[in-house]
Design a protein around this motif. Structure first.
Motif, PDB file in Angstrom:
ATOM      1  N   VAL A 159       7.769   2.213  -1.720  1.00 17.02           N
ATOM      2  CA  VAL A 159       7.735   3.533  -1.090  1.00 17.02           C
ATOM      3  C   VAL A 159       6.584   3.599  -0.083  1.00 17.02           C
ATOM      4  CG1 VAL A 159       7.539   6.018  -1.530  1.00 17.02           C
ATOM      5  CG2 VAL A 159       8.586   4.558  -3.249  1.00 17.02           C
ATOM      6  N   SER A 160       6.868   4.159   1.083  1.00 20.20           N
ATOM      7  CA  SER A 160       5.828   4.388   2.081  1.00 20.20           C
ATOM      8  C   SER A 160       5.228   5.777   1.852  1.00 20.20           C
ATOM      9  CB  SER A 160       6.434   4.306   3.484  1.00 20.20           C
ATOM     10  OG  SER A 160       5.497   4.761   4.437  1.00 20.20           O
ATOM     11  N   ARG A 161       3.881   5.802   1.649  1.00 24.97           N
ATOM     12  CA  ARG A 161       3.168   7.074   1.445  1.00 24.97           C
ATOM     13  C   ARG A 161       1.830   7.014   2.175  1.00 24.97           C
ATOM     14  NH1 ARG A 161       4.503   6.713  -4.171  1.00 24.97           N
ATOM     15  NH2 ARG A 161       6.183   8.169  -4.625  1.00 24.97           N
ATOM     16  N   GLY A 162       1.657   7.928   3.080  1.00 26.53           N
ATOM     17  CA  GLY A 162       0.361   8.040   3.746  1.00 26.53           C
ATOM     18  C   GLY A 162      -0.123   6.750   4.370  1.00 26.53           C
ATOM     19  N   GLY A 163       0.773   5.991   4.944  1.00 26.37           N
ATOM     20  CA  GLY A 163       0.372   4.789   5.672  1.00 26.37           C
ATOM     21  C   GLY A 163       0.206   3.552   4.811  1.00 26.37           C
ATOM     22  N   SER A 164       0.506   3.645   3.521  1.00 21.86           N
ATOM     23  CA  SER A 164       0.431   2.435   2.687  1.00 21.86           C
ATOM     24  C   SER A 164       1.717   2.282   1.877  1.00 21.86           C
ATOM     25  CB  SER A 164      -0.780   2.498   1.756  1.00 21.86           C
ATOM     26  OG  SER A 164      -0.644   3.589   0.880  1.00 21.86           O
ATOM     27  N   TRP A 165       1.869   1.112   1.279  1.00 20.99           N
ATOM     28  CA  TRP A 165       3.068   0.832   0.491  1.00 20.99           C
ATOM     29  C   TRP A 165       2.741   0.904  -0.989  1.00 20.99           C
ATOM     30  CZ3 TRP A 165       7.521   0.998   2.876  1.00 20.99           C
ATOM     31  CH2 TRP A 165       7.631   0.580   4.200  1.00 20.99           C
ATOM     32  N   ASP A 166       3.484   1.717  -1.709  1.00 22.03           N
ATOM     33  CA  ASP A 166       3.373   1.817  -3.166  1.00 22.03           C
ATOM     34  C   ASP A 166       4.620   1.228  -3.792  1.00 22.03           C
ATOM     35  OD1 ASP A 166       1.019   3.280  -3.124  1.00 22.03           O
ATOM     36  OD2 ASP A 166       2.065   5.213  -3.080  1.00 22.03           O
ATOM     37  N   VAL A 167       4.525   0.941  -5.097  1.00 24.79           N
ATOM     38  CA  VAL A 167       5.731   0.642  -5.868  1.00 24.79           C
ATOM     39  C   VAL A 167       5.828   1.663  -6.995  1.00 24.79           C
ATOM     40  CG1 VAL A 167       6.832  -1.004  -7.425  1.00 24.79           C
ATOM     41  CG2 VAL A 167       5.874  -1.811  -5.287  1.00 24.79           C
ATOM     42  N   ASP A 168       6.917   2.399  -7.025  1.00 25.72           N
ATOM     43  CA  ASP A 168       7.185   3.373  -8.092  1.00 25.72           C
ATOM     44  C   ASP A 168       8.126   2.749  -9.111  1.00 25.72           C
ATOM     45  OD1 ASP A 168       5.710   5.147  -6.649  1.00 25.72           O
ATOM     46  OD2 ASP A 168       7.333   6.583  -6.279  1.00 25.72           O
ATOM     47  N   ILE A 169       7.850   3.003 -10.384  1.00 24.49           N
ATOM     48  CA  ILE A 169       8.749   2.573 -11.459  1.00 24.49           C
ATOM     49  C   ILE A 169       9.465   3.815 -11.977  1.00 24.49           C
ATOM     50  CG2 ILE A 169       8.929   1.432 -13.707  1.00 24.49           C
ATOM     51  CD1 ILE A 169       7.898  -0.402 -11.465  1.00 24.49           C
ATOM     52  N   PHE A 204      -6.686   1.139  -4.288  1.00 22.97           N
ATOM     53  CA  PHE A 204      -6.367   2.197  -3.334  1.00 22.97           C
ATOM     54  C   PHE A 204      -7.039   1.999  -1.980  1.00 22.97           C
ATOM     55  CE2 PHE A 204      -4.692   3.928  -7.093  1.00 22.97           C
ATOM     56  CZ  PHE A 204      -3.723   4.835  -6.701  1.00 22.97           C
ATOM     57  N   SER A 205      -8.072   1.152  -1.935  1.00 24.56           N
ATOM     58  CA  SER A 205      -8.735   0.949  -0.641  1.00 24.56           C
ATOM     59  C   SER A 205      -7.865   0.082   0.275  1.00 24.56           C
ATOM     60  CB  SER A 205     -10.094   0.289  -0.852  1.00 24.56           C
ATOM     61  OG  SER A 205      -9.908  -0.951  -1.494  1.00 24.56           O
ATOM     62  N   ALA A 206      -7.082  -0.795  -0.317  1.00 28.36           N
ATOM     63  CA  ALA A 206      -6.208  -1.643   0.514  1.00 28.36           C
ATOM     64  C   ALA A 206      -4.880  -1.774  -0.210  1.00 28.36           C
ATOM     65  CB  ALA A 206      -6.865  -2.995   0.723  1.00 28.36           C
ATOM     66  N   ARG A 207      -4.157  -0.680  -0.306  1.00 28.44           N
ATOM     67  CA  ARG A 207      -2.949  -0.704  -1.114  1.00 28.44           C
ATOM     68  C   ARG A 207      -1.766  -1.195  -0.293  1.00 28.44           C
ATOM     69  NH1 ARG A 207      -2.597   4.669  -3.420  1.00 28.44           N
ATOM     70  NH2 ARG A 207      -1.072   5.065  -1.816  1.00 28.44           N
ATOM     71  N   SER A 208      -1.213  -2.298  -0.716  1.00 28.02           N
ATOM     72  CA  SER A 208      -0.036  -2.821  -0.044  1.00 28.02           C
ATOM     73  C   SER A 208       0.808  -3.512  -1.090  1.00 28.02           C
ATOM     74  CB  SER A 208      -0.457  -3.791   1.064  1.00 28.02           C
ATOM     75  OG  SER A 208       0.703  -4.393   1.603  1.00 28.02           O
ATOM     76  N   GLN A 209       1.746  -2.793  -1.645  1.00 26.33           N
ATOM     77  CA  GLN A 209       2.627  -3.336  -2.678  1.00 26.33           C
ATOM     78  C   GLN A 209       4.036  -3.333  -2.125  1.00 26.33           C
ATOM     79  OE1 GLN A 209       1.764  -0.401  -5.681  1.00 26.33           O
ATOM     80  NE2 GLN A 209       0.086  -1.599  -6.521  1.00 26.33           N
TER      81      GLN A 209
END
Lengths: 163, 180
Positions: free
Chosen positions: A150-160, B33-38
Motif C-alpha cells: 500500500v502507498s501511504r504518505g510517500g512510502s510503501w507499507d504492507v498491510d496484513i 518508519f524513517s526509511a519505510r519501503s516494504q
C-alpha cells in the motif's frame, strides 16, 4: 605431487559448494502447458500459481483482463463478472483451491482492492484503514489472509488483512 | 410497546455485532518508519510467513517474516545477489524463490530453509525472468519473460530438482483448500 593435489582440489570444491549452495542448472519447461499460454498471441504478465491454477493479467489488443487457467484440464476458466470494460487490473492472486481470487484494479480515479469468490461470482470490496492506495496483493493458500502493498504518505507499507 | 422497543434494540445490537465481527482485521506490518519501503509481499500457502522486499542500504533485499510473532527469519544464501525482486513462498515456507542478480545476469534462486541449501535456476535460451511464482507444493515455477516484444508466462517443472513442500493439515483451512 599431482596425486596429493587431488584430495585438496576435491575438498576445495566441496567447500565452495557448501558455501555457495547448489547449482540446479537449467530447468525443464512443462510441455503441454506453455503452448496454451503462447497460443493466443496475447501478452501475459503477473503470474500467480496455485495447486492446479494459474492466474495472470492477459493483454488482448491493448486491454488487460484477469485470466485463469486450469493446469490439469489445460483450459481457460470462466470468471464471470471479474473483468469490467471500465477497469484496469493491476495485481491478482489466487487461493490454493482456485476458489478465491484477490485483485487490485483501477476504475475511474479509484484504486480498488477486491475479493472474488468463484462459487457465487460475487465481488467484495475491501477498504484499507488507514486509507492508502493498494498496488500489489498476495492471497495465502487458504484464501483467508491477504498481504497488500500500500502507498501511504510517500512510502510503501504492507498491510496484513485477515478475512 | 416497551417489549417491541427492547426487541428492536436487541436486534439492532446483534446486527451491529455481526457486522463488526464480519469486517476483516487489518494489521500494518511493523517497519523502520524513517526509511519505510516494504514492497512485493508474498504469503506462504499456510498464511503464517511473509516474504517481502525491503530497502537495505539502498539495495532491494528479500526479507522473511513469521507473522505469528513478527520475527525476521535468517536467510543463508539470499543475503547476497541483490537486487532481489518478486519473492514467492511454498506452502510451509520451506522454499523461498526470488529473482536475483549474479554478475550481469538475472536468475531465479530458491533457498531451502529446511536443509539450508540453495538452487540457482537458469531458464533455457538465456532469457531474463521479470517475475516468478512458485506453486504452493513447490512442484512448479512460473516465470514472466520478455519474448519478441511481448510478456510471456512459461511454466517449469521442479519435481526433479527439489522435494515437494506438501500442504499440512495443521494450518487452519488447509484441508478444505487442498481438497477442492
Amino acid at each position: 605431487m599431482k596425486s596429493s593435489l587431488v584430495p585438496f582440489r576435491f575438498s576445495l570444491a566441496a567447500l565452495l559448494l557448501a558455501l555457495t549452495g547448489c547449482f540446479a542448472g537449467e530447468i525443464r519447461p512443462i510441455l503441454g502447458l506453455n503452448p496454451i499460454l503462447a497460443q493466443s498471441g496475447n501478452s501475459f504478465r503477473e503470474p500467480g500459481l496455485a495447486m492446479q491454477w494459474l492466474v495472470s493479467l492477459a493483454n488482448d489488443q491493448g486491454k488487460e483482463r484477469i485470466e485463469m487457467i486450469d493446469l490439469q484440464r489445460l483450459r481457460r476458466v470462466a470468471l464471470p463478472g471479474i473483468n469490467r470494460i471500465d477497469a484496469q487490473p493491476i495485481s491478482v492472486s489466487v487461493s490454493a483451491d482456485g476458489q478465491t481470487v484477490a485483485l487490485i484494479r483501477q476504475r475511474a480515479d479509484q484504486t480498488e482492492l477486491l475479493i472474488y469468490r468463484r462459487s457465487s461470482g460475487a465481488l467484495q470490496r475491501l477498504e484499507l484503514s488507514p486509507k492508502g492506495i493498494p498496488r500489489r496483493v498476495s492471497l495465502d493458500g487458504t484464501g483467508r489472509v491477504l498481504a497488500v502493498q500500500v502507498s501511504r504518505g510517500g512510502s510503501w507499507d504492507v498491510d496484513i488483512i485477515r478475512l | 410497546m416497551s417489549f417491541k422497543n427492547n426487541l428492536t434494540k436487541i436486534i439492532y445490537g446483534i446486527t451491529l455485532l455481526g457486522l463488526w465481527s464480519c469486517s476483516p482485521r487489518i494489521d500494518r506490518l511493523p517497519g523502520d518508519f524513517s526509511a519505510r519501503s516494504q514492497k512485493d509481499p508474498a504469503l506462504s500457502g499456510n498464511g503464517q510467513k511473509l516474504a517481502l522486499i525491503v530497502d537495505q542500504n539502498g539495495r532491494p533485499t528479500v526479507q522473511l517474516r513469521d507473522l505469528r510473532n513478527g520475527q525476521i527469519l535468517q536467510l543463508r544464501h539470499l543475503s547476497r545477489y541483490q537486487p532481489h525482486s518478486s519473492p514467492s513462498l511454498s506452502w510451509n515456507a520451506r522454499y523461498l524463490a526470488v529473482i536475483a542478480q549474479q554478475g550481469n545476469r538475472r536468475l531465479a534462486i530458491i533457498e531451502d530453509l529446511l536443509t539450508g541449501r540453495s538452487y540457482q535456476m537458469t531458464i533455457p535460451g538465456a532469457r531474463v525472468p521479470v517475475r516468478l511464482s512458485l506453486s504452493p507444493d513447490a512442484s512448479k515455477l512460473a516465470f514472466q519473460l520478455a519474448q519478441k516484444g511481448k510478456w510471456r508466462i512459461e511454466l517449469f517443472d521442479l519435481t526433479n530438482k527439489i522435494d515437494l513442500d506438501q500442504p499440512t493439515l495443521t494450518s487452519p483451512g488447509a484441508s478444505s483448500a487442498i481438497n477442492q
